[in-house]
Every structure is written in C-alpha cells, then in structure tokens.
Design an enzyme around this catalytic site. Sequence first.
Site, PDB file in Angstrom:
ATOM      1  CD  GLU A 295      58.981 -27.785  17.167  1.00  0.00           C
ATOM      2  OE1 GLU A 295      59.908 -27.397  17.912  1.00  0.00           O
ATOM      3  OE2 GLU A 295      57.791 -27.738  17.504  1.00  0.00           O
TER       4      GLU A 295
ATOM      5  CD  GLU B 195      46.131 -33.600  -3.971  1.00  0.00           C
ATOM      6  OE1 GLU B 195      46.000 -34.592  -4.706  1.00  0.00           O
ATOM      7  OE2 GLU B 195      46.273 -33.677  -2.736  1.00  0.00           O
TER       8      GLU B 195
END
EC number: 4.2.1.126
Length: 295
Positions: free
Chosen positions: A82, A113
């Site tokens: 953004e 992970e």
Amino acid sequence: MLEHLATEQRNEKTKHLDGMTTREILHVMNEEDRAAVIAVSKQLDCIEKIVHLVIAAFRRGGRLIYVGAGTSGRLGLLDAVECPPTFGTEPSMVQAILAGGLKAISEAVEGAEDDEEAAVRDLQAVGLTKNDVVIGIAASGRTPYVVSALRYAKQIGAATGSIACNKGAVISQYADAAVEIETGPEVLAGSTRLKAGTAQKMVLNMISTASMVGIGKVYGNWMVDVQATNEKLKERAKRILIEATGVSAEEASRYYEQAKGEVKTAIVMILRQCGYEEAKERLQQAEGFVRKALE
C-alpha cells in the site's frame, strides 16, 4: 513451549462458543477486538522507537523490510504494497518477505516458518545492508524463520524491530526496539489471525504512516505524494489541491497538469505563485517537506 503462550490459552469468555447465537458470537468478538486496541495503546513508547528507526533508515537511503510467516507475513505484505500508491514510494523502499515465498500468500507452505536457513537466504536475495531496517512480525514471538532473520540482520549491522503478541518474546531479544502486544487468548483458541492479527495490523499502520510523515510524504493530513494510477486517485489528487490551496476545480485541474501530476509540486506552485522548476527546487531544498518549501 506453545502451551505457555497467552495467545494459545482458551478464552474463558468463549468456552461455549459453539452454543452461542450468531449475535452473541459477533458481540464477544467485537469486545475482544476492543481489548486488542487497548493492548496496542500500552505499547506506544515502543512503537515510537521503531518509527524513529525506520525514519533514520529512510534518511540514509535504506529500506524497511518486514519479515513474517503465515498471517503475520501476509499482514506485513499488505502494509508494504500500500505504500507506493499512498506515498509515492518505490516498491523496493518498503518490502515484505514471507516464509515460503509468494506461494505462502494464498496457501500454507509446510515447514516454511521453521526454516531458519531460508530466512537468511531470503534477506541475502534482497541485498540486505546495514542501511536497512528489518522488522520481524510473529504473534507467538518465537517463529524460527523470524528469529533467524532478525539475528542475521543484527549480524550485518542493520537496525531491527519486532512485533509480537506475547510478553517475553524470543524475537524481542534480537530487536533494537521490541513491541509486545499482550492481546491474550483468542476467541478461537490459538487462532492468532484474530485479535493478534488485528493488533499487528494497527501497529503496522502506525509504523508506515508515522514514518512517511517523518520524511515529508504528508502535508497537513493529505497524501501529497499519492500516485494517481486511476481516475479515483486523480480526482482525489485534484481535491487535495482544492482543499489545500483554495483554488477552483478548474484551476486545480490546470495546475495538476502543469505539475505533471505531482500534487506536492502543484501545491507549492499555487501557494508560492511560482513555476514548476522553482517549486521542484524549493521541495528539494526542503527535503520533500511541503510546509518547509512554502516558507
């Protein structure tokens, strides 16, 4: 161990969630989200420290790099993507690295992970330097991929920050500024995409927005470096000119074109009654801050 983490405990208020009405479920979720807001408010001092690290990195030509796995990584990506349309930044200026790569955006990548070596490789792949700042995001505060990324970042001299949702987080040990939001047990036990995710998103919003204000990407509360890539954003850009300078819609359109679509340049042209080149020079001398360029 997971069982000792507050985010993994059962929430006493939702032990009978499956017996609640829809309205009752919505009410308790809303109440729990309020708790997340309060938890974030208790970490403002620590968030401020991270913002200062980010501003310092930007001023020395460095980048902000978010690192996370699962929901945490996706939230980092959401904030990063953004920034170019909102603040006119280069895509490389704010980045997000997800455990498991781009595939992890839409699906779980088994073992990603836990892959500590991959974290180092991923940071090396983007050319991490000591000028950058790395922010590790992990609700548990102990995700191996994120721990490894922060450890490597510190080794090469980059600034580091961390965002966890448990007290005494492992990732805090490798952070120059550590945020520990105590969001507590989730409505669904262990589902940290809920309160923890909400809290993390709020913190990321604060970090990116306050940092961009700190490098002159905002005038008043207007997005003066907005990239007008569609008609909606072009109209927003012109509306900013009208509100910031008091010109008519027709004049705003004319100055917008003369300023080559650069909102902050147009503002300086209007308020200082100068040409494009002088406005650009003023902004350069003011390091991009419109208010300073108008003095």
